[in-house]
Motif scaffolding. Structure first.
Motif, PDB file in Angstrom:
ATOM      1  N   THR A   1       0.854  -1.192   0.000  1.00 48.13           N
ATOM      2  CA  THR A   1       0.000   0.000   0.000  1.00 48.13           C
ATOM      3  C   THR A   1       0.885   1.236   0.000  1.00 48.13           C
ATOM      4  O   THR A   1       0.627   2.206  -0.710  1.00 48.13           O
ATOM      5  CB  THR A   1      -0.882   0.019   1.273  1.00 48.13           C
ATOM      6  N   GLN A   2       1.939   1.153   0.827  1.00 43.95           N
ATOM      7  CA  GLN A   2       2.844   2.302   0.930  1.00 43.95           C
ATOM      8  C   GLN A   2       3.493   2.564  -0.440  1.00 43.95           C
ATOM      9  O   GLN A   2       3.575   3.707  -0.890  1.00 43.95           O
ATOM     10  CB  GLN A   2       3.917   1.979   1.964  1.00 43.95           C
ATOM     11  N   GLU A   3       3.897   1.468  -1.086  1.00 48.14           N
ATOM     12  CA  GLU A   3       4.555   1.624  -2.383  1.00 48.14           C
ATOM     13  C   GLU A   3       3.573   2.191  -3.407  1.00 48.14           C
ATOM     14  O   GLU A   3       3.906   3.077  -4.185  1.00 48.14           O
ATOM     15  CB  GLU A   3       5.067   0.260  -2.852  1.00 48.14           C
ATOM     16  N   GLN A   4       2.328   1.670  -3.334  1.00 49.74           N
ATOM     17  CA  GLN A   4       1.312   2.145  -4.255  1.00 49.74           C
ATOM     18  C   GLN A   4       1.014   3.616  -4.000  1.00 49.74           C
ATOM     19  O   GLN A   4       0.925   4.425  -4.920  1.00 49.74           O
ATOM     20  CB  GLN A   4       0.039   1.298  -4.079  1.00 49.74           C
ATOM     21  N   PHE A   5       0.915   3.938  -2.697  1.00 48.89           N
ATOM     22  CA  PHE A   5       0.636   5.323  -2.326  1.00 48.89           C
ATOM     23  C   PHE A   5       1.746   6.219  -2.868  1.00 48.89           C
ATOM     24  O   PHE A   5       1.513   7.287  -3.419  1.00 48.89           O
ATOM     25  CB  PHE A   5       0.543   5.444  -0.801  1.00 48.89           C
ATOM     26  N   LEU A   6       2.952   5.714  -2.711  1.00 51.32           N
ATOM     27  CA  LEU A   6       4.107   6.482  -3.153  1.00 51.32           C
ATOM     28  C   LEU A   6       4.111   6.664  -4.665  1.00 51.32           C
ATOM     29  O   LEU A   6       4.398   7.752  -5.182  1.00 51.32           O
ATOM     30  CB  LEU A   6       5.362   5.729  -2.741  1.00 51.32           C
ATOM     31  N   ALA A   7       3.752   5.563  -5.353  1.00 51.73           N
ATOM     32  CA  ALA A   7       3.709   5.644  -6.812  1.00 51.73           C
ATOM     33  C   ALA A   7       2.663   6.676  -7.224  1.00 51.73           C
ATOM     34  O   ALA A   7       2.899   7.516  -8.093  1.00 51.73           O
ATOM     35  CB  ALA A   7       3.374   4.283  -7.396  1.00 51.73           C
ATOM     36  N   ASN A   8       1.493   6.626  -6.527  1.00 54.72           N
ATOM     37  CA  ASN A   8       0.429   7.568  -6.861  1.00 54.72           C
ATOM     38  C   ASN A   8       0.865   8.993  -6.560  1.00 54.72           C
ATOM     39  O   ASN A   8       0.705   9.902  -7.359  1.00 54.72           O
ATOM     40  CB  ASN A   8      -0.832   7.270  -6.052  1.00 54.72           C
ATOM     41  N   MET A   9       1.430   9.135  -5.326  1.00 54.57           N
ATOM     42  CA  MET A   9       1.814  10.475  -4.900  1.00 54.57           C
ATOM     43  C   MET A   9       2.878  11.028  -5.852  1.00 54.57           C
ATOM     44  O   MET A   9       2.809  12.170  -6.286  1.00 54.57           O
ATOM     45  CB  MET A   9       2.373  10.417  -3.487  1.00 54.57           C
ATOM     46  N   SER A  10       3.828  10.148  -6.155  1.00 52.16           N
ATOM     47  CA  SER A  10       4.893  10.559  -7.053  1.00 52.16           C
ATOM     48  C   SER A  10       4.295  11.005  -8.383  1.00 52.16           C
ATOM     49  O   SER A  10       4.649  12.029  -8.937  1.00 52.16           O
ATOM     50  CB  SER A  10       5.846   9.387  -7.235  1.00 52.16           C
ATOM     51  N   HIS A  11       3.297  10.232  -8.859  1.00 51.43           N
ATOM     52  CA  HIS A  11       2.674  10.564 -10.129  1.00 51.43           C
ATOM     53  C   HIS A  11       1.945  11.897 -10.042  1.00 51.43           C
ATOM     54  O   HIS A  11       2.095  12.769 -10.891  1.00 51.43           O
ATOM     55  CB  HIS A  11       1.700   9.454 -10.518  1.00 51.43           C
ATOM     56  N   GLU A  12       1.174  12.021  -8.958  1.00 52.46           N
ATOM     57  CA  GLU A  12       0.373  13.238  -8.818  1.00 52.46           C
ATOM     58  C   GLU A  12       1.260  14.476  -8.718  1.00 52.46           C
ATOM     59  O   GLU A  12       0.921  15.541  -9.202  1.00 52.46           O
ATOM     60  CB  GLU A  12      -0.527  13.150  -7.566  1.00 52.46           C
ATOM     61  N   ILE A  13       2.407  14.322  -8.059  1.00 52.32           N
ATOM     62  CA  ILE A  13       3.277  15.492  -7.879  1.00 52.32           C
ATOM     63  C   ILE A  13       4.116  15.742  -9.128  1.00 52.32           C
ATOM     64  O   ILE A  13       4.295  16.871  -9.557  1.00 52.32           O
ATOM     65  CB  ILE A  13       4.192  15.295  -6.647  1.00 52.32           C
ATOM     66  N   ARG A  14       4.596  14.643  -9.714  1.00 52.37           N
ATOM     67  CA  ARG A  14       5.502  14.816 -10.844  1.00 52.37           C
ATOM     68  C   ARG A  14       4.817  15.392 -12.078  1.00 52.37           C
ATOM     69  O   ARG A  14       5.436  16.120 -12.843  1.00 52.37           O
ATOM     70  CB  ARG A  14       6.156  13.472 -11.204  1.00 52.37           C
ATOM     71  N   THR A  15       3.531  15.049 -12.268  1.00 55.55           N
ATOM     72  CA  THR A  15       2.865  15.548 -13.470  1.00 55.55           C
ATOM     73  C   THR A  15       2.820  17.086 -13.464  1.00 55.55           C
ATOM     74  O   THR A  15       3.319  17.705 -14.402  1.00 55.55           O
ATOM     75  CB  THR A  15       1.463  14.910 -13.597  1.00 55.55           C
ATOM     76  N   PRO A  16       2.289  17.718 -12.396  1.00 53.21           N
ATOM     77  CA  PRO A  16       2.314  19.189 -12.423  1.00 53.21           C
ATOM     78  C   PRO A  16       3.732  19.763 -12.317  1.00 53.21           C
ATOM     79  O   PRO A  16       4.025  20.798 -12.898  1.00 53.21           O
ATOM     80  CB  PRO A  16       1.481  19.594 -11.204  1.00 53.21           C
ATOM     81  N   MET A  17       4.618  19.029 -11.596  1.00 52.07           N
ATOM     82  CA  MET A  17       5.993  19.537 -11.475  1.00 52.07           C
ATOM     83  C   MET A  17       6.660  19.602 -12.847  1.00 52.07           C
ATOM     84  O   MET A  17       7.465  20.475 -13.127  1.00 52.07           O
ATOM     85  CB  MET A  17       6.831  18.625 -10.571  1.00 52.07           C
ATOM     86  N   ASN A  18       6.301  18.643 -13.686  1.00 55.36           N
ATOM     87  CA  ASN A  18       6.857  18.639 -15.039  1.00 55.36           C
ATOM     88  C   ASN A  18       6.463  19.924 -15.758  1.00 55.36           C
ATOM     89  O   ASN A  18       7.270  20.551 -16.445  1.00 55.36           O
ATOM     90  CB  ASN A  18       6.322  17.419 -15.799  1.00 55.36           C
ATOM     91  N   GLY A  19       5.175  20.319 -15.532  1.00 57.05           N
ATOM     92  CA  GLY A  19       4.703  21.563 -16.128  1.00 57.05           C
ATOM     93  C   GLY A  19       5.464  22.747 -15.572  1.00 57.05           C
ATOM     94  O   GLY A  19       5.959  23.604 -16.326  1.00 57.05           O
ATOM     95  N   VAL A  20       5.595  22.793 -14.243  1.00 60.12           N
ATOM     96  CA  VAL A  20       6.258  23.938 -13.596  1.00 60.12           C
ATOM     97  C   VAL A  20       7.712  24.039 -14.077  1.00 60.12           C
ATOM     98  O   VAL A  20       8.170  25.098 -14.522  1.00 60.12           O
ATOM     99  CB  VAL A  20       6.221  23.794 -12.057  1.00 60.12           C
ATOM    100  N   ILE A  21       8.416  22.908 -14.004  1.00 54.85           N
ATOM    101  CA  ILE A  21       9.838  22.938 -14.366  1.00 54.85           C
ATOM    102  C   ILE A  21      10.019  23.263 -15.852  1.00 54.85           C
ATOM    103  O   ILE A  21      10.826  24.100 -16.237  1.00 54.85           O
ATOM    104  CB  ILE A  21      10.519  21.600 -13.994  1.00 54.85           C
ATOM    105  N   GLY A  22       9.182  22.620 -16.677  1.00 50.92           N
ATOM    106  CA  GLY A  22       9.308  22.828 -18.114  1.00 50.92           C
ATOM    107  C   GLY A  22       8.994  24.267 -18.494  1.00 50.92           C
ATOM    108  O   GLY A  22       9.732  24.906 -19.255  1.00 50.92           O
TER     109      GLY A  22
END
Ligand code: ADP
Length: 659
Positions: free
Chosen positions: A279-300
């Motif tokens: 669950t922790q890994e899944q949560f992390l994968a989700n969280m990572s996904h949720e954060i990385r998608t907008p971060m990609n926009g911000v950084i780009g």
């Protein structure tokens, strides 16, 4: 010596002097080795002798002045139960003598009827039999004590008669109250087996015997007299006759309910921990996904913004955004790293690298911060260390960066020193000592043991004052351990800290030249690196679409955009594409599904197109999934423009190494 050990001392309790003399004379004529014969005329006198001396055998006349018949015998055995007794009986008393034998006397002889031979035989058998009986009694007592002590049950199964003898205190838990344990019903065992297991257990027992094996062991459930089932462990030893036929089986039954319960609880805890980890890994994968998608926009977007004409103020704002996104990404990566380490999912790279370059690059990266704070940053590398080492340069870099940046962070004046000493070397490897010392705030003695723990910061306001999450040292220590080393720290508050770690690193195969990986890749100044390349970008997030399109077009690529997998499939029927950049999580049709259709259902020129996954998940397992689904490569969001260009060019011109 032998004679003394085997010699026998005899007590004769007989009131008739004639019978005394006769018996003594016969005894002396036997070949028995007799160490002494003591005479007593009354039972009282006999008992008195017994209390003073030890005897091997007693002859007891049934009719004495002070006692007679069975009464005399019973009184005697009370005093000396372990000494064999031969009854001296008259012809008319044989019935009584036989009764005495049933009560434990060894034999009887008829006065005036015996001869030397029969007397010798009787004495000899009486002593031997009594010895065996005593031995048996002792063994039974031992069994009894063992079974009391262990609460185990012993069973003895005669395979010929199919009768089972049961011994043991534990039986009372399985039999109805007041059951006579010498008379346990034949079907007791089979009936008490759990119906779900009965057939298999009986079969396994018979199979073991038929296969000619020597022992049998099985765990099963066994019905108790309170109607619950105990978990038991049963073992049996098979006894065979000379013809190698199994004739008897002796075994034990041990109640292992508590152990089983503990095992089940441990297993349950393990399953729960595993589920929690997933669950922790899944949560992390989700969280990572949720954060990385907008971060990609911000950084780009920030990257694109920084390349436009900006005035000085705007430039500073953009730099601040870039610094903050950098910090945020560092925290996200820290958390992810730690989870991967804890889950044992870190894979180490094995490659040759220039050791001194790696160290000096790490120092260079920290130099500007040291300069900003007016701190001296020194580095000394033992010159006997071979130039090329082999291993994971990224992890070593990560360890050093953590320690050096901490040292600068927690130092306000003075210096930070990095020293690397060669401690030992063999043909294959070098043992190195890395020292990172500073003249900073130091660590209080009562906190020093816990600074490697997760989220541990010495002062409560550390995050506000110095930044950081308290994960850096945990990761550092774990990585060092992963590389087979260890780390120690010495520190004095207000004086400074010294972190030392020790690693044994392999020497590189080539010690000169030939292109070992460098610690840092300098970014080339690119112009039109993707000119003439047609790219299909499959991405649902509008900001990320814009970032990618701008970055790709800035290098001369032509870009078509599809909002999801389905749209991409449609577009591919009409447009020309040289490569596909594929997001993974999308509405309508995700990247895996779209790749499958492209690979297996589209015309050859399309099905062979290189596909690079653009995944917001940084988990290795997800990235592997992309390759497994048929994609050629993946890039994790947020990505650096240069990395994206590199990956595209690698796919289109595999031998290309212009970047
Ligand atoms: P952080 O992100 O807070 O730096 P670390 O795990 O790297 O987390 O360090 C944990 C704590 O150990 C820090 O918050 C700080 O209190 C202490 N620490 C680490 N390195 C030093 C150092 N060189 N000097 C003083 N304190 C240090």
């Amino acid at each position: 010596m032998e004679a003394v050990e085997n010699s026998i001392s005899i007590l004769i309790i007989e009131d008739n002097p004639g019978d005394q003399v006769l018996l003594e004379a016969h005894l002396e004529n036997t070949s028995l080795i007799i160490s002494g014969i003591t005479m007593a005329s009354t039972l009282a006198e006999g008992i008195m002798h017994l209390q003073q001396k030890s005897f091997s055998l007693i002859f007891l006349d049934f009719f004495l002045p002070d006692s007679s018949g069975l009464d005399a015998y019973l009184k005697l055995v009370k005093v000396s139960p372990a000494i064999p007794v031969i009854i001296l009986s008259g012809l008319s008393d044989t019935a009584l003598a036989l009764k005495a034998i049933s009560l434990g006397a060894q034999d009887f002889i008829l006065k005036g009827e015996y001869d030397v031979q029969s007397l010798q035989k009787s004495v000899w058998y009486s002593i031997e039999r009594k010895k065996n009986i005593e031995l048996l009694k002792e063994n039974n007592e031992r069994y009894d004590i063992i079974s009391k002590a262990t609460n185990d049950i012993i069973w003895d199964w005669n395979l010929d008669t199919n009768k089972v003898k049961w011994i043991g205190q534990g039986l009372k838990n399985y039999l109805p109250v007041n059951t006579d344990i010498t008379n346990i019903p034949d079907k007791f065992w089979t009936r008490a087996l759990h119906p779900d297991e009965r057939k298999n257990i009986v079969r396994s027992l018979h199979d073991t015997i038929e296969k000619g094996e020597n022992s049998w062991e099985c765990d099963y459930r066994f019905l108790k007299n309170d109607s619950s089932y105990a978990h038991i462990n049963s073992r049996g030893y098979i006894i065979k006759n000379e013809a190698n036929k199994a004739v008897r089986m002796i075994g034990s039954i041990q109640d292992i309910t508590e152990r089983k319960k503990a095992e089940l609880e441990t297993e349950q805890a393990r399953i729960e921990a595993e589920e929690a980890r997933k669950t922790q890994e899944q949560f992390l994968a989700n969280m990572s996904h949720e954060i990385r998608t907008p971060m990609n926009g911000v950084i780009g977007m920030t990257q694109l913004l920084s390349a436009t004409n900006l005035n000085e103020d705007q430039k500073e704002f953009v730099e601040n955004i870039q610094q903050s996104t950098g910090n945020l990404m560092a925290i996200i990566n820290d958390i992810l790293d730690l989870t991967k380490i804890v889950a044992g999912k870190i894979t180490l790279v094995q490659k040759d690298y220039l050791f001194a370059d790696l160290i000096t690059n790490c120092i260079k990266m920290n130099q500007y911060r040291a300069d900003e704070k007016g701190i001296l940053l020194h580095c000394t590398i033992d010159e006997n260390i071979p130039p090329v080492l082999s291993g994971d340069p990224y992890r070593l870099n990560q360890i050093l960066l953590n320690l050096v940046s901490n040292a600068i962070k927690f130092t306000h004046k003075g210096e930070v020193n990095v020293i690397i000493n060669l401690q030992e070397q063999s043909d294959e490897s070098v043992a190195l000592e890395f020292i990172v010392s500073d003249t900073g705030i130091g660590i209080a003695a009562d906190k020093i043991d816990s600074i490697f723990e997760r989220f541990m910061q010495v002062s409560g306001d550390s995050t506000r004052k110095y930044g950081g999450t308290g994960l850096g040292l945990t990761i550092t220590k774990q990585l060092i351990q992963l590389l087979g080393g260890s780390i120690t720290v010495r520190s004095h508050q207000h004086e400074g800290s010294t972190f030392s770690f020790y690693l044994t690193l392999l020497k590189g195969k080539q010690q000169s030249g030939d292109n070992p990986a460098r610690g840092e890749t300098s970014e080339p100044n690119l112009r039109n690196a993707l000119a003439g390349i047609h790219i299909l970008l499959v991405e649902d997030n509008l900001v990320n679409q814009k970032v990618a399109v701008k970055l790709l077009e800035s290098q001369g690529a032509t870009v078509e955009v599809a909002n999801h997998g389905k749209e991409a499939i449609e577009l591919l029927k009409d447009i020309r594409a040289d490569i596909i950049l594929m997001d993974i999580q999308m509405p309508e049709m995700d990247g895996y599904e779209a790749t499958k259709i492209i690979r297996y259902q589209m015309p050859e020129e399309v099905s062979k197109l290189p596909i690079i996954a653009m995944t917001a998940s940084a988990l290795i397992s997800d990235q592997k999934k992309c390759l497994f689904a048929g994609m050629n490569d993946y890039i994790a969001k947020p990505y650096q423009a240069i990395d994206l260009y590199k990956k595209i060019l690698q796919q289109l011109t595999p031998s290309c190494c212009i970047l």
